[in-house]
Design a protein around this motif. Structure first.
Motif, PDB file in Angstrom:
ATOM      1  N   LEU A  30       1.024  -1.009  -0.229  1.00 20.12           N
ATOM      2  CA  LEU A  30       0.121   0.637  -0.167  1.00 20.12           C
ATOM      3  C   LEU A  30       0.675   1.273  -0.081  1.00 20.12           C
ATOM      4  O   LEU A  30       1.963   1.535   1.293  1.00 20.12           O
ATOM      5  CB  LEU A  30      -0.826   0.018   0.835  1.00 20.12           C
ATOM      6  CG  LEU A  30      -1.939   1.129   0.810  1.00 20.12           C
ATOM      7  CD1 LEU A  30      -2.756   1.265  -0.072  1.00 20.12           C
ATOM      8  CD2 LEU A  30      -2.781   1.453   2.541  1.00 20.12           C
ATOM      9  N   ILE A  31       0.670   2.516  -0.560  1.00 23.88           N
ATOM     10  CA  ILE A  31       1.865   3.171  -1.544  1.00 23.88           C
ATOM     11  C   ILE A  31       0.975   4.414  -1.466  1.00 23.88           C
ATOM     12  O   ILE A  31      -0.236   4.225  -1.880  1.00 23.88           O
ATOM     13  CB  ILE A  31       2.233   2.990  -2.374  1.00 23.88           C
ATOM     14  CG1 ILE A  31       2.959   2.254  -2.252  1.00 23.88           C
ATOM     15  CG2 ILE A  31       3.448   4.078  -2.248  1.00 23.88           C
ATOM     16  CD1 ILE A  31       3.562   1.074  -4.121  1.00 23.88           C
ATOM     17  N   ASN A  64       7.868  -1.722  -6.605  1.00 22.90           N
ATOM     18  CA  ASN A  64       7.647  -2.802  -6.459  1.00 22.90           C
ATOM     19  C   ASN A  64       6.492  -3.562  -7.497  1.00 22.90           C
ATOM     20  O   ASN A  64       6.192  -5.368  -7.046  1.00 22.90           O
ATOM     21  CB  ASN A  64       6.278  -2.437  -5.793  1.00 22.90           C
ATOM     22  CG  ASN A  64       6.759  -1.982  -3.561  1.00 22.90           C
ATOM     23  OD1 ASN A  64       7.561  -3.036  -3.274  1.00 22.90           O
ATOM     24  ND2 ASN A  64       7.594  -0.429  -3.586  1.00 22.90           N
ATOM     25  N   LEU A  65       6.685  -2.940  -8.574  1.00 27.82           N
ATOM     26  CA  LEU A  65       5.350  -3.494  -9.051  1.00 27.82           C
ATOM     27  C   LEU A  65       6.272  -5.043 -10.171  1.00 27.82           C
ATOM     28  O   LEU A  65       6.645  -5.306 -10.726  1.00 27.82           O
ATOM     29  CB  LEU A  65       4.542  -2.640 -10.739  1.00 27.82           C
ATOM     30  CG  LEU A  65       3.474  -3.129 -11.677  1.00 27.82           C
ATOM     31  CD1 LEU A  65       2.359  -3.008 -10.038  1.00 27.82           C
ATOM     32  CD2 LEU A  65       3.352  -2.197 -12.300  1.00 27.82           C
ATOM     33  N   ASP A  66       5.035  -6.349 -10.329  1.00 28.15           N
ATOM     34  CA  ASP A  66       5.305  -7.392 -11.120  1.00 28.15           C
ATOM     35  C   ASP A  66       4.002  -8.256 -10.948  1.00 28.15           C
ATOM     36  O   ASP A  66       3.191  -7.680 -10.814  1.00 28.15           O
ATOM     37  CB  ASP A  66       6.973  -7.705 -10.361  1.00 28.15           C
ATOM     38  CG  ASP A  66       6.274  -8.363  -9.141  1.00 28.15           C
ATOM     39  OD1 ASP A  66       5.127  -8.707  -8.377  1.00 28.15           O
ATOM     40  OD2 ASP A  66       7.313  -8.603  -8.210  1.00 28.15           O
ATOM     41  N   SER A  67       4.209  -9.001 -11.557  1.00 28.05           N
ATOM     42  CA  SER A  67       3.661  -9.984 -11.873  1.00 28.05           C
ATOM     43  C   SER A  67       2.854 -11.202 -11.024  1.00 28.05           C
ATOM     44  O   SER A  67       1.691 -11.220 -10.535  1.00 28.05           O
ATOM     45  CB  SER A  67       2.918 -10.747 -12.978  1.00 28.05           C
ATOM     46  OG  SER A  67       3.834 -11.346 -12.554  1.00 28.05           O
ATOM     47  N   GLU A  68       3.074 -10.666  -9.636  1.00 26.69           N
ATOM     48  CA  GLU A  68       2.809 -11.175  -8.250  1.00 26.69           C
ATOM     49  C   GLU A  68       2.147 -10.717  -7.433  1.00 26.69           C
ATOM     50  O   GLU A  68       1.354 -10.859  -6.667  1.00 26.69           O
ATOM     51  CB  GLU A  68       4.265 -12.507  -8.218  1.00 26.69           C
ATOM     52  CG  GLU A  68       4.463 -13.379  -9.062  1.00 26.69           C
ATOM     53  CD  GLU A  68       2.931 -14.192  -9.254  1.00 26.69           C
ATOM     54  OE1 GLU A  68       2.111 -15.116  -8.649  1.00 26.69           O
ATOM     55  OE2 GLU A  68       2.786 -14.653 -10.203  1.00 26.69           O
ATOM     56  N   ILE A  70       0.312  -7.076  -5.340  1.00 27.52           N
ATOM     57  CA  ILE A  70      -0.879  -6.342  -6.056  1.00 27.52           C
ATOM     58  C   ILE A  70      -0.359  -5.420  -5.016  1.00 27.52           C
ATOM     59  O   ILE A  70      -0.049  -5.090  -3.831  1.00 27.52           O
ATOM     60  CB  ILE A  70      -1.537  -6.680  -4.878  1.00 27.52           C
ATOM     61  CG1 ILE A  70      -2.274  -8.328  -5.715  1.00 27.52           C
ATOM     62  CG2 ILE A  70      -2.858  -5.555  -4.641  1.00 27.52           C
ATOM     63  CD1 ILE A  70      -3.580  -8.867  -4.960  1.00 27.52           C
ATOM     64  N   VAL A  71      -0.306  -3.790  -6.133  1.00 27.79           N
ATOM     65  CA  VAL A  71      -0.171  -2.700  -5.598  1.00 27.79           C
ATOM     66  C   VAL A  71      -1.340  -2.093  -5.563  1.00 27.79           C
ATOM     67  O   VAL A  71      -1.638  -1.632  -6.236  1.00 27.79           O
ATOM     68  CB  VAL A  71       1.806  -2.270  -6.462  1.00 27.79           C
ATOM     69  CG1 VAL A  71       1.850  -0.512  -5.852  1.00 27.79           C
ATOM     70  CG2 VAL A  71       2.754  -3.080  -6.099  1.00 27.79           C
ATOM     71  N   ILE A  72      -1.600  -1.057  -4.321  1.00 32.86           N
ATOM     72  CA  ILE A  72      -2.387  -0.456  -4.208  1.00 32.86           C
ATOM     73  C   ILE A  72      -1.426   1.599  -4.349  1.00 32.86           C
ATOM     74  O   ILE A  72      -0.930   1.405  -3.478  1.00 32.86           O
ATOM     75  CB  ILE A  72      -3.069  -0.503  -3.161  1.00 32.86           C
ATOM     76  CG1 ILE A  72      -4.030  -2.179  -3.152  1.00 32.86           C
ATOM     77  CG2 ILE A  72      -4.229   0.606  -2.922  1.00 32.86           C
ATOM     78  CD1 ILE A  72      -4.588  -2.015  -1.824  1.00 32.86           C
ATOM     79  N   ILE A  73      -1.931   2.444  -5.215  1.00 34.10           N
ATOM     80  CA  ILE A  73      -1.777   4.300  -4.805  1.00 34.10           C
ATOM     81  C   ILE A  73      -2.758   4.102  -4.277  1.00 34.10           C
ATOM     82  O   ILE A  73      -3.365   4.860  -4.815  1.00 34.10           O
ATOM     83  CB  ILE A  73      -1.254   4.223  -6.371  1.00 34.10           C
ATOM     84  CG1 ILE A  73      -0.455   5.259  -6.196  1.00 34.10           C
ATOM     85  CG2 ILE A  73      -1.786   3.848  -7.651  1.00 34.10           C
ATOM     86  CD1 ILE A  73       0.540   5.883  -7.320  1.00 34.10           C
ATOM     87  N   ASP A  74      -2.620   4.979  -3.107  1.00 34.99           N
ATOM     88  CA  ASP A  74      -4.075   5.116  -2.438  1.00 34.99           C
ATOM     89  C   ASP A  74      -3.446   6.981  -2.550  1.00 34.99           C
ATOM     90  O   ASP A  74      -3.135   7.204  -1.530  1.00 34.99           O
ATOM     91  CB  ASP A  74      -3.967   4.854  -1.440  1.00 34.99           C
ATOM     92  CG  ASP A  74      -4.812   5.462  -0.476  1.00 34.99           C
ATOM     93  OD1 ASP A  74      -5.118   5.476  -0.665  1.00 34.99           O
ATOM     94  OD2 ASP A  74      -4.906   4.981   1.025  1.00 34.99           O
ATOM     95  N   SER A  75      -3.384   7.359  -3.322  1.00 34.79           N
ATOM     96  CA  SER A  75      -3.295   8.889  -3.410  1.00 34.79           C
ATOM     97  C   SER A  75      -4.930   9.638  -4.571  1.00 34.79           C
ATOM     98  O   SER A  75      -5.657   9.122  -4.953  1.00 34.79           O
ATOM     99  CB  SER A  75      -1.942   9.341  -3.869  1.00 34.79           C
ATOM    100  OG  SER A  75      -1.946  10.647  -4.292  1.00 34.79           O
ATOM    101  N   LYS A  94       3.385  -5.902 -17.101  1.00 30.27           N
ATOM    102  CA  LYS A  94       2.806  -7.488 -17.976  1.00 30.27           C
ATOM    103  C   LYS A  94       2.398  -8.270 -16.203  1.00 30.27           C
ATOM    104  O   LYS A  94       1.704  -9.134 -16.608  1.00 30.27           O
ATOM    105  CB  LYS A  94       3.435  -8.927 -17.814  1.00 30.27           C
ATOM    106  CG  LYS A  94       4.287  -8.091 -19.663  1.00 30.27           C
ATOM    107  CD  LYS A  94       5.200  -9.112 -19.948  1.00 30.27           C
ATOM    108  CE  LYS A  94       5.545  -8.636 -21.729  1.00 30.27           C
ATOM    109  NZ  LYS A  94       6.523  -9.961 -22.053  1.00 30.27           N
ATOM    110  N   THR A  95       0.989  -6.970 -15.999  1.00 35.04           N
ATOM    111  CA  THR A  95       0.396  -7.526 -15.232  1.00 35.04           C
ATOM    112  C   THR A  95      -1.299  -6.372 -15.737  1.00 35.04           C
ATOM    113  O   THR A  95      -1.212  -5.234 -16.007  1.00 35.04           O
ATOM    114  CB  THR A  95       0.696  -6.589 -13.878  1.00 35.04           C
ATOM    115  OG1 THR A  95      -0.350  -7.029 -12.422  1.00 35.04           O
ATOM    116  CG2 THR A  95       1.316  -5.508 -13.594  1.00 35.04           C
ATOM    117  N   THR A  96      -2.138  -7.194 -14.209  1.00 25.83           N
ATOM    118  CA  THR A  96      -3.182  -6.480 -14.377  1.00 25.83           C
ATOM    119  C   THR A  96      -2.940  -4.879 -13.941  1.00 25.83           C
ATOM    120  O   THR A  96      -2.148  -4.108 -12.948  1.00 25.83           O
ATOM    121  CB  THR A  96      -4.483  -7.495 -13.871  1.00 25.83           C
ATOM    122  OG1 THR A  96      -4.585  -7.385 -12.733  1.00 25.83           O
ATOM    123  CG2 THR A  96      -4.470  -7.806 -14.710  1.00 25.83           C
TER     124      THR A  96
END
Length: 278
Positions: A30-31, A64-68, A70-75, A94-96
């Motif tokens: 969570l960022i 932090n981003l990769d295919s495994e 989950i990155v949440i950008i909370d802004s 290459k991630t959703t």
């Protein structure tokens, strides 16, 4: 996450983080401004310091981003051009990517903001400033799709979020991964030349026209796209915008050089808010 200040983004983000960690044993990052140690009232007070926050958030996402994970950008993520940059990061990894838009009535958000701890709340002045800046996500645009809209007092649709994140469609493969036969190897030179023509055109025409006027740049640049003079740009601002556009184009090259001027003008139109005076 996307929405005006105090629209419920952090509450929803924390709920989603807990769900994926507990139900799916996923690594979740969570960022937001608080996790990076930024004082929002200090850094959102003018354009130059806000850019530091946006750049830092984006850099942390990219790290932090990769295919495994989950990155949440909370802004706020209120600028569509910035959301496009985040889309490009997801595409390169290459991630959703999923947009969660917290649609909250400004009066209610203002009430919540007044009740928050002052260390994380926006000042009244900044709240009123930023509540009017939001460029609402448009699911018709690929960088805003899919978009899950949440209103206050609705339950967070965790299963819908799960479906979009875990089994959703991947963004289209970056153009830079495909060799375009009709794209010459010296396209950066051609791109730079076209962007310089557009910048020269703006410098000349903004002396003759008023802000908000729409004019044709075809005579000087060959562009078929109309140019709107949103503001008076300094040569330094135009130079920086050209540099940013070229850097993005190195990652995702345009398919046809004949469209370089059109694409640069579209870039200026969609991103001028980032250069606006605060």
């Amino acid at each position: 996450m996307c929405g005006i200040p105090c629209s419920g983004k952090t509450t929803r983000a924390t709920e989603i983080k807990t769900y994926f960690e507990e139900e799916h044993k996923k690594d979740v990052v969570l960022i937001n401004e608080e996790t990076l140690g930024f004082d929002k009232n200090e850094y959102y007070k003018d354009g130059s310091t806000e850019k530091i926050i946006r750049a830092s958030l984006k850099s942390e996402v990219e790290r932090n981003l990769d295919s495994e994970t989950i990155v949440i950008i909370d802004s706020l993520n209120y600028i569509k051009g910035y959301r496009y940059e985040l889309y490009c990061l997801a595409r390169s990894a290459k991630t959703t990517l999923t947009n969660i838009y917290c649609e909250t009535d400004p009066e209610e958000a203002e009430k919540w903001n007044s009740e928050r701890d002052q260390s994380v709340a926006f000042s009244d002045e900044l709240f009123h400033d930023y509540k009017g800046r939001l460029e609402i996500p448009n699911p018709a645009q690929r960088w805003d799709c899919p978009c899950i809209m949440l209103r206050p007092y609705e339950d967070t649709p965790l299963e819908q979020v799960e479906k979009a994140v875990i089994s959703g469609k991947l963004p289209r493969a970056p153009v830079s991964n495909k060799h375009e036969e009709n794209l010459e190897t010296n396209y950066i030179y051609e791109l730079d030349k076209k962007c310089s023509l557009v910048n020269d055109f703006i410098i000349v025409k903004q002396q003759e026209f008023n802000e908000g006027d729409t004019i044709s740049a075809a005579e000087m640049t060959g562009s078929t796209k109309l140019l709107t003079l949103h503001k008076i740009y300094s040569p330094i601002e135009l130079k920086n915008m050209k540099k940013e556009f070229i850097n993005l184009s190195k990652l995702h090259p345009p398919k046809e050089k004949d469209n370089f001027a059109d694409q640069y003008i579209a870039f200026i139109d969609s991103n001028y808010e980032q250069e606006d005076d605060y």
